[in-house]
Write a protein that holds these residues in place. Structure first.
Motif, PDB file in Angstrom:
ATOM      1  N   PHE A 239      -4.196   4.309 -12.132  1.00  0.00           N
ATOM      2  CA  PHE A 239      -5.361   3.918 -11.349  1.00  0.00           C
ATOM      3  C   PHE A 239      -5.603   2.409 -11.376  1.00  0.00           C
ATOM      4  N   ASP A 240      -5.388   1.778 -12.520  1.00  0.00           N
ATOM      5  CA  ASP A 240      -5.565   0.323 -12.596  1.00  0.00           C
ATOM      6  C   ASP A 240      -4.567  -0.394 -11.687  1.00  0.00           C
ATOM      7  N   ALA A 241      -3.328   0.087 -11.718  1.00  0.00           N
ATOM      8  CA  ALA A 241      -2.304  -0.519 -10.858  1.00  0.00           C
ATOM      9  C   ALA A 241      -2.630  -0.284  -9.392  1.00  0.00           C
ATOM     10  N   ALA A 242      -3.126   0.914  -9.066  1.00  0.00           N
ATOM     11  CA  ALA A 242      -3.482   1.240  -7.681  1.00  0.00           C
ATOM     12  C   ALA A 242      -4.596   0.325  -7.190  1.00  0.00           C
ATOM     13  N   GLN A 243      -5.607   0.109  -8.043  1.00  0.00           N
ATOM     14  CA  GLN A 243      -6.695  -0.794  -7.671  1.00  0.00           C
ATOM     15  C   GLN A 243      -6.196  -2.212  -7.453  1.00  0.00           C
TER      16      GLN A 243
ATOM     17  N   LEU B 215       0.813  -1.215   0.000  1.00  0.00           N
ATOM     18  CA  LEU B 215       0.000   0.000   0.000  1.00  0.00           C
ATOM     19  C   LEU B 215       0.848   1.268   0.000  1.00  0.00           C
ATOM     20  N   SER B 216       2.107   1.158   0.390  1.00  0.00           N
ATOM     21  CA  SER B 216       2.959   2.354   0.458  1.00  0.00           C
ATOM     22  C   SER B 216       3.110   3.018  -0.908  1.00  0.00           C
ATOM     23  N   SER B 217       2.899   2.246  -1.983  1.00  0.00           N
ATOM     24  CA  SER B 217       3.035   2.842  -3.323  1.00  0.00           C
ATOM     25  C   SER B 217       1.894   3.799  -3.655  1.00  0.00           C
ATOM     26  N   LEU B 218       0.826   3.759  -2.847  1.00  0.00           N
ATOM     27  CA  LEU B 218      -0.316   4.642  -3.080  1.00  0.00           C
ATOM     28  C   LEU B 218      -0.178   5.980  -2.351  1.00  0.00           C
ATOM     29  N   LYS B 219       0.826   6.076  -1.481  1.00  0.00           N
ATOM     30  CA  LYS B 219       1.002   7.310  -0.725  1.00  0.00           C
ATOM     31  C   LYS B 219       1.421   8.461  -1.648  1.00  0.00           C
ATOM     32  N   SER B 220       1.291   9.657  -1.165  1.00  0.00           N
ATOM     33  CA  SER B 220       1.723  10.833  -1.934  1.00  0.00           C
ATOM     34  C   SER B 220       3.173  10.658  -2.371  1.00  0.00           C
ATOM     35  N   GLY B 221       3.419  10.857  -3.672  1.00  0.00           N
ATOM     36  CA  GLY B 221       4.766  10.694  -4.207  1.00  0.00           C
ATOM     37  C   GLY B 221       5.107   9.275  -4.588  1.00  0.00           C
ATOM     38  N   GLY B 222       4.211   8.315  -4.299  1.00  0.00           N
ATOM     39  CA  GLY B 222       4.473   6.915  -4.615  1.00  0.00           C
ATOM     40  C   GLY B 222       4.194   6.595  -6.066  1.00  0.00           C
ATOM     41  N   ALA B 223       4.649   5.416  -6.479  1.00  0.00           N
ATOM     42  CA  ALA B 223       4.511   5.026  -7.882  1.00  0.00           C
ATOM     43  C   ALA B 223       3.060   4.915  -8.321  1.00  0.00           C
ATOM     44  N   ASN B 224       2.160   4.642  -7.367  1.00  0.00           N
ATOM     45  CA  ASN B 224       0.745   4.489  -7.703  1.00  0.00           C
ATOM     46  C   ASN B 224      -0.135   5.519  -6.988  1.00  0.00           C
ATOM     47  N   SER B 225       0.443   6.653  -6.669  1.00  0.00           N
ATOM     48  CA  SER B 225      -0.357   7.726  -6.075  1.00  0.00           C
ATOM     49  C   SER B 225      -1.340   8.242  -7.124  1.00  0.00           C
ATOM     50  N   LEU B 226      -2.315   9.035  -6.703  1.00  0.00           N
ATOM     51  CA  LEU B 226      -3.294   9.566  -7.646  1.00  0.00           C
ATOM     52  C   LEU B 226      -2.634  10.438  -8.704  1.00  0.00           C
ATOM     53  N   ALA B 227      -1.576  11.123  -8.330  1.00  0.00           N
ATOM     54  CA  ALA B 227      -0.891  12.003  -9.275  1.00  0.00           C
ATOM     55  C   ALA B 227      -0.234  11.213 -10.402  1.00  0.00           C
ATOM     56  N   SER B 228       0.061   9.931 -10.144  1.00  0.00           N
ATOM     57  CA  SER B 228       0.725   9.122 -11.176  1.00  0.00           C
ATOM     58  C   SER B 228      -0.229   8.758 -12.308  1.00  0.00           C
ATOM     59  N   GLY B 229      -1.510   8.742 -12.004  1.00  0.00           N
ATOM     60  CA  GLY B 229      -2.492   8.338 -13.000  1.00  0.00           C
ATOM     61  C   GLY B 229      -2.572   6.833 -13.203  1.00  0.00           C
TER      62      GLY B 229
END
Length: 206
Positions: free
Chosen positions: A168-172, A152-166
């Protein structure tokens, strides 16, 4: 003299009998010394020792059962947080019409939710200290919780799967995988509780 001695002996026997009766009344036991019934006393003491050991074992099992319940409570909270994370990612993926401020707010909520997951998974693992799961089960459950947190750490701000990265499929996919790890961890603890702890308590029946 003989009548006096006889009376003294009779008095002594009566006093001894009275002492035995008083001892049994005060202790609630028929056997209080080896002379009462040597073989019976041995059996009685062995039985008492076995009952004490059985009661101690049952108390330990009940503590383990309570710890398993606590761990499950924490695990349930984490599963709920995973659902919240998934909802935030899905909502952000369908961000048409959302302002940057709204997306930033979602990211802040994701960061806070992951921080809660980190804290509560730590509590879930700590609550398992009283469990002795076979086949290195405690370590497996801890690894599952820690793996979920690490992913889940990759979803944090600045992470590879944060919202800013776009991404979204990987984040899900990350959230779903972490949620599965948590579900497996909960299942392992629950299975140990249902098939090991509870039957042992019932069989002891103390």
């Amino acid at each position: 003299k003989s009548s006096v001695l006889s009376a003294q002996h009779s008095l002594t026997r009566n006093l001894a009998g009275l002492n035995n009766v008083m001892t049994r009344l005060s202790t609630g036991k028929q056997l209080n010394s080896g002379k009462d019934n040597p073989a019976g006393l041995i059996s009685s003491e062995q039985l008492a020792s076995q009952l004490e050991a059985l009661e101690a074992e049952t108390n330990a099992l009940r503590r383990a059962d309570a710890n398993a319940n606590i761990s499950e409570g924490y695990g349930s909270q984490v599963s709920g947080l995973m659902s919240e994370l998934n909802g935030l990612v899905v909502a952000s993926a369908n961000s048409a019409g959302m302002s940057q401020a709204e997306i930033d707010a979602n990211q802040m909520q994701i960061d806070d939710t992951i921080a809660s997951v980190e804290r509560i998974t730590g509590q879930a693992v700590s609550s398992m200290s009283g469990l002795a799961m076979p086949n290195n089960g405690n370590a497996e459950v801890e690894a599952l919780y820690n793996g979920a947190v690490a992913d889940l750490s990759s979803l944090k701000s600045g992470g590879a799967n944060s919202l800013a990265s776009g991404n979204f499929d990987a984040a899900q996919a990350v959230v779903e995988g972490a949620g599965l790890d948590v579900a497996i961890a909960r299942g392992k603890v629950g299975a140990f509780q249902k098939y090991t702890i509870e039957p042992s308590i019932n069989s002891n029946n103390v």
